[in-house]
Design an enzyme around this catalytic site. Structure first.
Site, PDB file in Angstrom:
ATOM      1  N   ASP A   1     -12.876  15.272 -28.238  1.00 52.03           N
ATOM      2  CA  ASP A   1     -12.704  15.053 -26.805  1.00 52.03           C
ATOM      3  C   ASP A   1     -12.403  13.564 -26.616  1.00 52.03           C
ATOM      4  O   ASP A   1     -12.494  12.780 -27.560  1.00 52.03           O
ATOM      5  CB  ASP A   1     -13.987  15.439 -26.049  1.00 52.03           C
ATOM      6  CG  ASP A   1     -13.860  15.215 -24.539  1.00 52.03           C
ATOM      7  OD1 ASP A   1     -12.803  15.567 -23.969  1.00 52.03           O
ATOM      8  OD2 ASP A   1     -14.785  14.668 -23.913  1.00 52.03           O
ATOM      9  N   SER A   2     -12.112  13.178 -25.365  1.00 47.33           N
ATOM     10  CA  SER A   2     -11.881  11.759 -25.100  1.00 47.33           C
ATOM     11  C   SER A   2     -13.201  10.987 -25.037  1.00 47.33           C
ATOM     12  O   SER A   2     -13.196   9.762 -25.067  1.00 47.33           O
ATOM     13  CB  SER A   2     -11.143  11.608 -23.767  1.00 47.33           C
ATOM     14  OG  SER A   2     -11.957  12.099 -22.727  1.00 47.33           O
TER      15      SER A   2
ATOM     16  N   CYS B   1     -11.555  19.656 -25.079  1.00 48.91           N
ATOM     17  CA  CYS B   1     -10.993  18.792 -24.041  1.00 48.91           C
ATOM     18  C   CYS B   1      -9.845  19.569 -23.408  1.00 48.91           C
ATOM     19  O   CYS B   1      -8.897  19.954 -24.098  1.00 48.91           O
ATOM     20  CB  CYS B   1     -10.481  17.512 -24.678  1.00 48.91           C
ATOM     21  SG  CYS B   1      -9.530  16.471 -23.575  1.00 48.91           S
TER      22      CYS B   1
ATOM     23  N   GLU C   1     -18.681   9.192 -17.700  1.00 48.77           N
ATOM     24  CA  GLU C   1     -18.679   8.243 -18.833  1.00 48.77           C
ATOM     25  C   GLU C   1     -19.467   6.974 -18.508  1.00 48.77           C
ATOM     26  O   GLU C   1     -19.957   6.298 -19.396  1.00 48.77           O
ATOM     27  CB  GLU C   1     -17.242   7.872 -19.238  1.00 48.77           C
ATOM     28  CG  GLU C   1     -16.484   8.999 -19.919  1.00 48.77           C
ATOM     29  CD  GLU C   1     -16.891   9.225 -21.388  1.00 48.77           C
ATOM     30  OE1 GLU C   1     -17.470   8.338 -22.018  1.00 48.77           O
ATOM     31  OE2 GLU C   1     -16.603  10.342 -21.884  1.00 48.77           O
TER      32      GLU C   1
ATOM     33  N   CYS D   1     -12.484  20.743 -17.026  1.00 46.34           N
ATOM     34  CA  CYS D   1     -12.576  19.494 -17.779  1.00 46.34           C
ATOM     35  C   CYS D   1     -13.967  19.520 -18.387  1.00 46.34           C
ATOM     36  O   CYS D   1     -14.946  19.805 -17.690  1.00 46.34           O
ATOM     37  CB  CYS D   1     -12.426  18.298 -16.838  1.00 46.34           C
ATOM     38  SG  CYS D   1     -12.829  16.715 -17.622  1.00 46.34           S
TER      39      CYS D   1
ATOM     40  N   HIS E   1     -15.928  17.349 -19.169  1.00 51.39           N
ATOM     41  CA  HIS E   1     -16.894  16.399 -18.601  1.00 51.39           C
ATOM     42  C   HIS E   1     -17.610  16.984 -17.374  1.00 51.39           C
ATOM     43  O   HIS E   1     -18.708  16.561 -17.043  1.00 51.39           O
ATOM     44  CB  HIS E   1     -16.184  15.119 -18.144  1.00 51.39           C
ATOM     45  CG  HIS E   1     -15.879  14.157 -19.240  1.00 51.39           C
ATOM     46  ND1 HIS E   1     -14.891  14.390 -20.177  1.00 51.39           N
ATOM     47  CD2 HIS E   1     -16.428  12.948 -19.560  1.00 51.39           C
ATOM     48  CE1 HIS E   1     -14.837  13.353 -21.009  1.00 51.39           C
ATOM     49  NE2 HIS E   1     -15.759  12.472 -20.657  1.00 51.39           N
TER      50      HIS E   1
END
Ligand code: DGL
Length: 269
Positions: free
Chosen positions: A11-12, A74, A153, A185, A187
């Site tokens: 993932d990012s 992701c 994040e 997403c 996240h």
């Protein structure tokens, strides 16, 4: 022995840990190796071609880590090129888009489904295309919520501005009357509480993590690659491309275990 190898996830940043959490629940005997591209996140605003190159570069690194399956945890990277990774990787590759859609379709009764994700994911049209192919009668309302990734994040989920941002973003979906909302997403499940509060209890939030873990389980089972050993202790590995502190702090709370993350400097591409 092939079955003792790890499941690789990328993932990012911390978002893919929502999938890791579900893997630990459904496949507790499995080992994982995780890569969070924290130096280059967010992926959402980047062109698809760039995200595809980043993801492939990380998968190439993960392929050196004794793995047996890759989960692109992701949505932005899945939308940018899942078929490309599947063609170019020697292990099975699972994305997170279709599993989430299947879960949403099984929950909607009004046939009005919302999808929220990064700009990259929403603009790709990947959700619309897949939902239409599975059930053309479903009305889809999709929306990009780019700030959510930065909120997660930067550990700002509890900040009072976060609620305002969520109200502002989600208003059109509330007005549309969706009864299932795909958190498109990885996240976003970390913000599920505030999203649920804003949308109201009658809207079912769908995270693809559960379905993705189920799909991983099916693939491993079909290929006789489920880990037969129950001793996976200390075998999980975490890598990040920026300094690990923030990732470790959020990660430990999320997956409820001690996380030691190693920084890997990825060459510019
Ligand atoms: N968690 C990712 C996703 O599912 C990426 C978010 C981002 O880096 O913009 O789309």
């Amino acid at each position: 022995m092939e079955a003792l190898k790890s499941i690789a996830l990328l993932d990012s940043g911390v978002g893919g840990l929502t999938v890791v959490k579900e893997i630990f629940k459904q496949l507790p005997e499995e080992r994982i190796v995780y890569f969070g591209d924290t130096a280059r996140m967010p992926y959402g605003p980047r062109p698809h071609e760039e995200v595809r190159k980043f993801a492939m570069q990380i998968i190439d690194f993960l392929q050196t880590q004794d793995i047996k399956l890759v989960i692109v945890a992701c949505n932005s990277a899945s939308a940018a090129g899942l078929p490309y990774y599947q063609e170019n990787v020697k292990y099975p590759v699972v994305g997170v888009i279709e599993p989430g859609i299947r879960a949403a379709l099984s929950h909607t009764t009004t046939k009005k489904v919302g999808v929220i994700g990064t700009e990259g994911t929403i603009n790709s049209g990947a959700y619309e295309e897949c939902i239409r192919s599975l059930d053309p009668a479903v009305e889809i309302f999709s929306l990009a919520c780019p700030l959510f990734v930065l909120i997660v994040e930067n550990n700002l989920i509890g900040a009072k501005e976060t609620r305002k941002v969520a109200e502002e973003y989600l208003r059109p979906l509330k007005e549309a009357g969706v009864d299932a909302l795909i958190l498109g997403c990885t996240h976003y499940p970390l913000m599920a509480e505030v999203i649920q509060e804003v949308m109201g209890p009658e809207v079912r939030l769908i995270s693809s993590a559960e379905e993705t873990a189920r799909e991983a389980r099916e693939i491993l089972n079909d290929r006789k690659l489920l880990n037969p050993s129950s001793d996976n202790s200390c075998h999980h590995r975490f890598f990040v491309s920026a300094s690990p502190e923030n990732f470790v702090e959020i990660g430990e709370t999320l997956i409820n275990m001690k996380v030691k993350a190693y920084q890997v400097i990825l060459p510019a591409i």
